[in-house]
Enzyme design. Structure first.
Site, mmCIF file in Angstrom:
data_model
loop_
_atom_site.group_PDB
_atom_site.id
_atom_site.type_symbol
_atom_site.label_atom_id
_atom_site.label_comp_id
_atom_site.label_asym_id
_atom_site.label_seq_id
_atom_site.Cartn_x
_atom_site.Cartn_y
_atom_site.Cartn_z
ATOM 1 N N CYS A 61 0.893 -1.077 0.195
ATOM 2 C CA CYS A 61 0.039 -0.232 -0.116
ATOM 3 C C CYS A 61 1.337 1.238 0.644
ATOM 4 C CB CYS A 61 -0.823 0.019 1.033
ATOM 5 S SG CYS A 61 -2.046 0.961 0.911
ATOM 6 N N HIS A 112 -3.398 -5.341 0.199
ATOM 7 C CA HIS A 112 -3.152 -5.910 1.366
ATOM 8 C C HIS A 112 -2.813 -7.079 1.139
ATOM 9 C CE1 HIS A 112 -2.879 -1.996 4.011
ATOM 10 N NE2 HIS A 112 -3.336 -1.492 3.668
ATOM 11 N N GLU A 155 -1.691 -9.384 3.584
ATOM 12 C CA GLU A 155 -0.821 -9.709 4.356
ATOM 13 C C GLU A 155 -2.496 -10.037 5.138
ATOM 14 O OE1 GLU A 155 -2.524 -5.032 5.185
ATOM 15 O OE2 GLU A 155 -1.168 -6.150 3.829
#
Length: 238
Positions: free
Chosen positions: A111, A214, A216
């Site tokens: 990001c 994102h 993750e």
């Protein structure tokens, strides 16, 4: 086999909410996603004095984002819809990014981390997507962050395509800025259908990728492949 130590940048806040004193913060999934694929997360406090010592410990770097923008003077522009700035954090991330690039250390920008990577290579940012293109997608999605909200076209003959082996993926989206002028020796590897740059990568480093979403959160197969490949490559550098 020794697990790779992955340095991951922290967010920071002054007093308020969590503590009456200044504090660092990071979402748990930033760390758990590293551990899941065999890495040891090593949160990085914002100390310029310890940079060389930090880089002697870590095997890869993840630059995270946050609810703030990078000072536009760092890419030669006046402030035009850039929101709250965190100059101490940004200065640390710029320095550790630059030093990691010199050492050819594996880097993943997430990001705002993608945006910082682009600036480190001499690029610029769109300071507000809606002002730039009123007909753009909702890049600050209203649905939960652990859900996807739009598609990204992955360009063939890029490292990202080599990793995820798919020409179109679904991503989550939480940003109002994006890459504008591309930095030197970078290529675009992913685009949203409104033309906003969603991923970039270096042509002069072994593993240096920035993504605007994102991964993750590990929502999709592509997210898992990206994080796991980054950890595996960091392992090979040991």
């Amino acid at each position: 086999m020794k697990k790779p130590i992955i340095g991951i940048t922290l967010d920071s806040e002054e007093s308020g909410q969590y503590s009456k004193f200044p504090w660092y913060a990071i979402r748990k999934n930033h760390l758990s996603s590293i551990e899941k694929f065999g890495g040891i997360p090593f949160p990085l406090f914002h100390s310029l004095a310890s940079l060389r010592d930090i880089l002697s410990i870590v095997d890869g770097i993840i630059i995270t984002g946050g609810n703030f923008d990078i000072d536009p003077t760092l890419y030669g522009e006046n402030n035009d819809h850039s929101r709250s700035l965190k100059n101490i954090r940004t200065n640390f991330e710029m320095k550790i990014c630059e030093m990691s690039l010199k050492n050819n250390l594996p880097i993943l920008g997430i990001c705002g981390g993608e945006q910082l990577l682009n600036i480190c290579f001499g690029g610029t940012l769109i300071q507000d997507i809606k002002k730039y293109n009123k007909n753009s997608l909702e890049h600050e999605q209203t649905n939960p962050r652990n859900e996807t909200s739009h598609s990204v076209e992955i360009k063939k003959q890029t490292k990202l395509f080599e990793i995820i082996k798919d020409s179109e993926i679904q991503v989550n989206s939480a940003h109002h800025q994006a890459v504008n002028k591309l930095g030197k020796n970078l290529i675009i590897s992913g685009l949203a259908r409104d033309g906003i740059v969603e991923s970039i990568e270096s042509t002069e480093h072994d593993w240096c990728i920035g993504v605007q979403w994102h991964p993750e959160f590990l929502i999709t197969k592509a997210d898992k492949l990206l994080i796991s490949n980054f950890i595996e490559f960091s392992q090979k550098k040991l």
